[in-house]
Design a protein around this motif. Structure first.
Motif, PDB file in Angstrom:
ATOM      1  N   GLY A 146       0.780  -1.234   0.000  1.00  0.00           N
ATOM      2  CA  GLY A 146       0.000   0.000   0.000  1.00  0.00           C
ATOM      3  C   GLY A 146       0.803   1.271   0.000  1.00  0.00           C
ATOM      4  O   GLY A 146       0.232   2.354   0.186  1.00  0.00           O
ATOM      5  N   VAL A 147       2.135   1.195  -0.219  1.00  0.00           N
ATOM      6  CA  VAL A 147       2.958   2.399  -0.266  1.00  0.00           C
ATOM      7  C   VAL A 147       3.751   2.419  -1.568  1.00  0.00           C
ATOM      8  O   VAL A 147       3.967   1.373  -2.198  1.00  0.00           O
ATOM      9  CB  VAL A 147       3.932   2.495   0.933  1.00  0.00           C
ATOM     10  CG1 VAL A 147       3.175   2.542   2.239  1.00  0.00           C
ATOM     11  CG2 VAL A 147       4.917   1.329   0.920  1.00  0.00           C
ATOM     12  N   ASP A 148       4.178   3.607  -1.961  1.00  0.00           N
ATOM     13  CA  ASP A 148       5.036   3.772  -3.127  1.00  0.00           C
ATOM     14  C   ASP A 148       6.474   3.532  -2.671  1.00  0.00           C
ATOM     15  O   ASP A 148       7.067   4.364  -1.984  1.00  0.00           O
ATOM     16  CB  ASP A 148       4.875   5.184  -3.692  1.00  0.00           C
ATOM     17  CG  ASP A 148       5.654   5.398  -4.979  1.00  0.00           C
ATOM     18  OD1 ASP A 148       6.572   4.599  -5.266  1.00  0.00           O
ATOM     19  OD2 ASP A 148       5.369   6.380  -5.695  1.00  0.00           O
ATOM     20  N   GLU A 149       7.060   2.405  -3.089  1.00  0.00           N
ATOM     21  CA  GLU A 149       8.381   2.039  -2.601  1.00  0.00           C
ATOM     22  C   GLU A 149       9.491   2.878  -3.203  1.00  0.00           C
ATOM     23  O   GLU A 149      10.642   2.803  -2.750  1.00  0.00           O
ATOM     24  CB  GLU A 149       8.628   0.546  -2.854  1.00  0.00           C
ATOM     25  CG  GLU A 149       7.687  -0.354  -2.053  1.00  0.00           C
ATOM     26  CD  GLU A 149       8.063  -1.820  -2.117  1.00  0.00           C
ATOM     27  OE1 GLU A 149       9.277  -2.106  -2.220  1.00  0.00           O
ATOM     28  OE2 GLU A 149       7.147  -2.659  -2.079  1.00  0.00           O
ATOM     29  N   GLU A 150       9.190   3.694  -4.211  1.00  0.00           N
ATOM     30  CA  GLU A 150      10.189   4.628  -4.706  1.00  0.00           C
ATOM     31  C   GLU A 150      10.337   5.823  -3.759  1.00  0.00           C
ATOM     32  O   GLU A 150      11.328   6.539  -3.809  1.00  0.00           O
ATOM     33  CB  GLU A 150       9.808   5.124  -6.105  1.00  0.00           C
ATOM     34  CG  GLU A 150       9.869   4.043  -7.172  1.00  0.00           C
ATOM     35  CD  GLU A 150       9.592   4.604  -8.554  1.00  0.00           C
ATOM     36  OE1 GLU A 150       9.350   5.834  -8.664  1.00  0.00           O
ATOM     37  OE2 GLU A 150       9.613   3.830  -9.522  1.00  0.00           O
ATOM     38  N   ILE A 151       9.347   6.018  -2.921  1.00  0.00           N
ATOM     39  CA  ILE A 151       9.358   7.128  -1.964  1.00  0.00           C
ATOM     40  C   ILE A 151       9.583   6.630  -0.543  1.00  0.00           C
ATOM     41  O   ILE A 151      10.357   7.203   0.219  1.00  0.00           O
ATOM     42  CB  ILE A 151       8.031   7.914  -2.050  1.00  0.00           C
ATOM     43  CG1 ILE A 151       7.875   8.536  -3.440  1.00  0.00           C
ATOM     44  CG2 ILE A 151       7.961   8.986  -0.962  1.00  0.00           C
ATOM     45  CD1 ILE A 151       6.545   9.229  -3.653  1.00  0.00           C
ATOM     46  N   VAL A 152       8.908   5.554  -0.185  1.00  0.00           N
ATOM     47  CA  VAL A 152       8.928   5.043   1.184  1.00  0.00           C
ATOM     48  C   VAL A 152       9.880   3.862   1.300  1.00  0.00           C
ATOM     49  O   VAL A 152       9.862   2.942   0.473  1.00  0.00           O
ATOM     50  CB  VAL A 152       7.506   4.626   1.624  1.00  0.00           C
ATOM     51  CG1 VAL A 152       7.540   4.012   3.014  1.00  0.00           C
ATOM     52  CG2 VAL A 152       6.566   5.817   1.585  1.00  0.00           C
ATOM     53  N   ASP A 153      10.710   3.885   2.332  1.00  0.00           N
ATOM     54  CA  ASP A 153      11.573   2.760   2.673  1.00  0.00           C
ATOM     55  C   ASP A 153      10.751   1.818   3.558  1.00  0.00           C
ATOM     56  O   ASP A 153      10.557   2.081   4.752  1.00  0.00           O
ATOM     57  CB  ASP A 153      12.810   3.268   3.416  1.00  0.00           C
ATOM     58  CG  ASP A 153      13.804   2.164   3.749  1.00  0.00           C
ATOM     59  OD1 ASP A 153      13.379   1.013   3.904  1.00  0.00           O
ATOM     60  OD2 ASP A 153      15.001   2.469   3.881  1.00  0.00           O
ATOM     61  N   VAL A 154      10.255   0.742   2.967  1.00  0.00           N
ATOM     62  CA  VAL A 154       9.326  -0.141   3.664  1.00  0.00           C
ATOM     63  C   VAL A 154       9.960  -0.736   4.924  1.00  0.00           C
ATOM     64  O   VAL A 154       9.329  -0.793   5.984  1.00  0.00           O
ATOM     65  CB  VAL A 154       8.831  -1.255   2.727  1.00  0.00           C
ATOM     66  CG1 VAL A 154       8.000  -2.284   3.506  1.00  0.00           C
ATOM     67  CG2 VAL A 154       7.988  -0.663   1.608  1.00  0.00           C
ATOM     68  N   ALA A 155      11.201  -1.156   4.827  1.00  0.00           N
ATOM     69  CA  ALA A 155      11.859  -1.756   5.987  1.00  0.00           C
ATOM     70  C   ALA A 155      11.993  -0.750   7.123  1.00  0.00           C
ATOM     71  O   ALA A 155      11.756  -1.083   8.299  1.00  0.00           O
ATOM     72  CB  ALA A 155      13.238  -2.294   5.581  1.00  0.00           C
ATOM     73  N   ALA A 156      12.375   0.475   6.777  1.00  0.00           N
ATOM     74  CA  ALA A 156      12.513   1.511   7.811  1.00  0.00           C
ATOM     75  C   ALA A 156      11.160   1.840   8.424  1.00  0.00           C
ATOM     76  O   ALA A 156      11.050   2.045   9.647  1.00  0.00           O
ATOM     77  CB  ALA A 156      13.141   2.765   7.208  1.00  0.00           C
ATOM     78  N   LEU A 157      10.120   1.885   7.593  1.00  0.00           N
ATOM     79  CA  LEU A 157       8.789   2.201   8.115  1.00  0.00           C
ATOM     80  C   LEU A 157       8.286   1.087   9.022  1.00  0.00           C
ATOM     81  O   LEU A 157       7.695   1.349  10.077  1.00  0.00           O
ATOM     82  CB  LEU A 157       7.815   2.434   6.952  1.00  0.00           C
ATOM     83  CG  LEU A 157       6.393   2.832   7.348  1.00  0.00           C
ATOM     84  CD1 LEU A 157       6.390   4.145   8.133  1.00  0.00           C
ATOM     85  CD2 LEU A 157       5.497   2.972   6.104  1.00  0.00           C
ATOM     86  N   ARG A 158       8.526  -0.155   8.633  1.00  0.00           N
ATOM     87  CA  ARG A 158       8.087  -1.275   9.483  1.00  0.00           C
ATOM     88  C   ARG A 158       8.814  -1.240  10.826  1.00  0.00           C
ATOM     89  O   ARG A 158       8.218  -1.543  11.874  1.00  0.00           O
ATOM     90  CB  ARG A 158       8.342  -2.601   8.779  1.00  0.00           C
ATOM     91  CG  ARG A 158       7.476  -2.795   7.542  1.00  0.00           C
ATOM     92  CD  ARG A 158       7.586  -4.178   6.987  1.00  0.00           C
ATOM     93  NE  ARG A 158       6.872  -5.137   7.824  1.00  0.00           N
ATOM     94  CZ  ARG A 158       6.580  -6.377   7.443  1.00  0.00           C
ATOM     95  NH1 ARG A 158       6.952  -6.809   6.265  1.00  0.00           N
ATOM     96  NH2 ARG A 158       5.932  -7.185   8.241  1.00  0.00           N
ATOM     97  N   ALA A 159      10.092  -0.858  10.798  1.00  0.00           N
ATOM     98  CA  ALA A 159      10.834  -0.762  12.058  1.00  0.00           C
ATOM     99  C   ALA A 159      10.258   0.339  12.938  1.00  0.00           C
ATOM    100  O   ALA A 159      10.108   0.162  14.160  1.00  0.00           O
ATOM    101  CB  ALA A 159      12.308  -0.491  11.763  1.00  0.00           C
ATOM    102  N   LEU A 160       9.898   1.477  12.341  1.00  0.00           N
ATOM    103  CA  LEU A 160       9.302   2.577  13.104  1.00  0.00           C
ATOM    104  C   LEU A 160       7.947   2.174  13.668  1.00  0.00           C
ATOM    105  O   LEU A 160       7.615   2.473  14.818  1.00  0.00           O
ATOM    106  CB  LEU A 160       9.147   3.811  12.219  1.00  0.00           C
ATOM    107  CG  LEU A 160      10.386   4.651  11.953  1.00  0.00           C
ATOM    108  CD1 LEU A 160      10.055   5.763  10.960  1.00  0.00           C
ATOM    109  CD2 LEU A 160      10.914   5.260  13.237  1.00  0.00           C
TER     110      LEU A 160
END
Length: 355
Positions: A299-313
């Motif tokens: 559900g996020v644009d991975e060119e903008i959002v770092d999925v791994a970093a967001l999941r950690a947050l």
């Protein structure tokens, strides 16, 4: 015309369209709007505006009940509607879910707190204090004549600047580094552009996109229930008078500016300085916590959002307030039919007034 007179003119259209409800938090802006509207209604023989106030459980930093009680008592208000919220105002809770399903992602992320108020005002009007924080607030304090006070403030400012520069790469850790750097540059440039002179600063804020989006969102929300939403602190006539002869002043303190608008005719408690409430804990509740804990990275644009970093947050609680809009965006993207989201309750019935 005085600023108070211009503000009185600004609230009249709402008072002439009853029922007129006031989104009243007890803060300076909503207290000023409520006091002026009540003053005009009494003078003109119009139906009195009714303040509507949220009270929160489990959110002590958002508690403004003491100031709410003091303002209502000083104004002699008899009809006061209190709404109680537990998880109701969570970012993806029941109220936000209803708004997001119908309107999609809107600015600001807390727009949904006005939805029950609009539903109570069906066919009438709603007054808000929108824009007050921008056009009346945010000023740096005027310089003191005491050298030691000036030195202490300068040292504090320097520490803030150094801390901000040192942490700039980490301001948006859930974004790709190049995206984060670009946003940070834009953020810094925007802060430097903010004028210090009263008339220039108010004009600068009044034409900003964030305020435009806020007003458009409130208007669209009101239109669903035939409610005229009026934001008197952004009224062009009021802002023109406010920035007239005194517009060349630099850095007028917010409390002094509001006291000047009140012109000594409103109760002192309306314009008295008060601690600023913190509402993040109102919107980060059980529904958001459960949602981010089970998020699968979609559900996020991975060119903008770092999925791994967001999941950690999002694995730690509370999550950063700067990701609030992203929570709603991902919720919409992953629960498009609403089946996995919270249930959509019926619109509230008008509660019994608090007297």
């Amino acid at each position: 015309m005085t600023p108070l007179g211009a503000l009185e003119q600004a609230v009249l259209p709402a008072l002439r369209r009853p029922p007129c409800l006031v989104s009243f938090s007890g803060g300076l802006d909503s207290s000023l709007v409520l006091a002026v509207a009540l003053r005009v209604a009494r003078r003109e023989g119009l139906p009195h505006p009714v303040p509507v106030t949220w009270r929160f459980t489990g959110a002590p930093r958002a508690d403004e009940s003491r100031w709410q009680d003091r303002v209502v008592q000083a104004l002699g208000i008899g009809d006061w509607q209190l709404l109680q919220a537990d998880d109701d105002l969570d970012l993806v809770g029941p109220t936000a879910g209803r708004l997001l399903r119908r309107h999609g992602l809107r600015h600001p992320v807390n727009l949904h707190l006005h939805l029950p108020i609009v539903e109570l005002a069906t066919g009438g009007s709603m007054l808000t204090g929108a824009g007050g924080g921008q056009v009346l607030g945010g000023w740096r304090r005027a310089r003191s004549g005491l050298f030691r006070v000036r030195l202490r403030r300068t040292a504090g400012h320097l520490r803030t600047v150094l801390r901000t520069r040192r942490s700039s790469p980490d301001m948006f850790p859930w974004l790709r580094p190049e995206v984060s750097a670009e946003i940070y540059r834009a953020f810094r440039a925007d802060r430097r552009r903010e004028p210090r002179r009263l008339d220039h600063r108010i004009a600068w804020h009044a034409r900003r996109r964030d305020l435009g989006l806020t007003c458009a969102s409130l208007a669209d929300l009101g239109a669903t229930r035939a409610v005229a939403v009026v934001n008197p602190l952004l009224d062009p006539g009021f802002l023109t008078v406010l920035t007239g002869p005194a517009g060349r002043r630099r850095c007028p303190p917010r409390d002094r500016l509001i006291a000047e608008i009140a012109a000594g005719v409103l109760p002192e408690v309306v314009t008295a300085p008060r601690p600023k409430a913190r509402f993040l804990e109102v919107f980060l509740r059980g529904p958001t916590r459960r949602f981010v804990q089970r998020w699968d990275g979609s559900g996020v644009d991975e060119e903008i959002v770092d999925v791994a970093a967001l999941r950690a947050l999002w694995s730690r609680w509370p999550i950063p307030g700067g990701t609030a809009g992203l929570v709603q965006e991902v919720w919409l993207a992953t629960t498009s039919d609403g089946a996995a989201g919270p249930p959509a309750p019926r619109p509230p019935e008008r509660p019994e007034p608090h007297r």
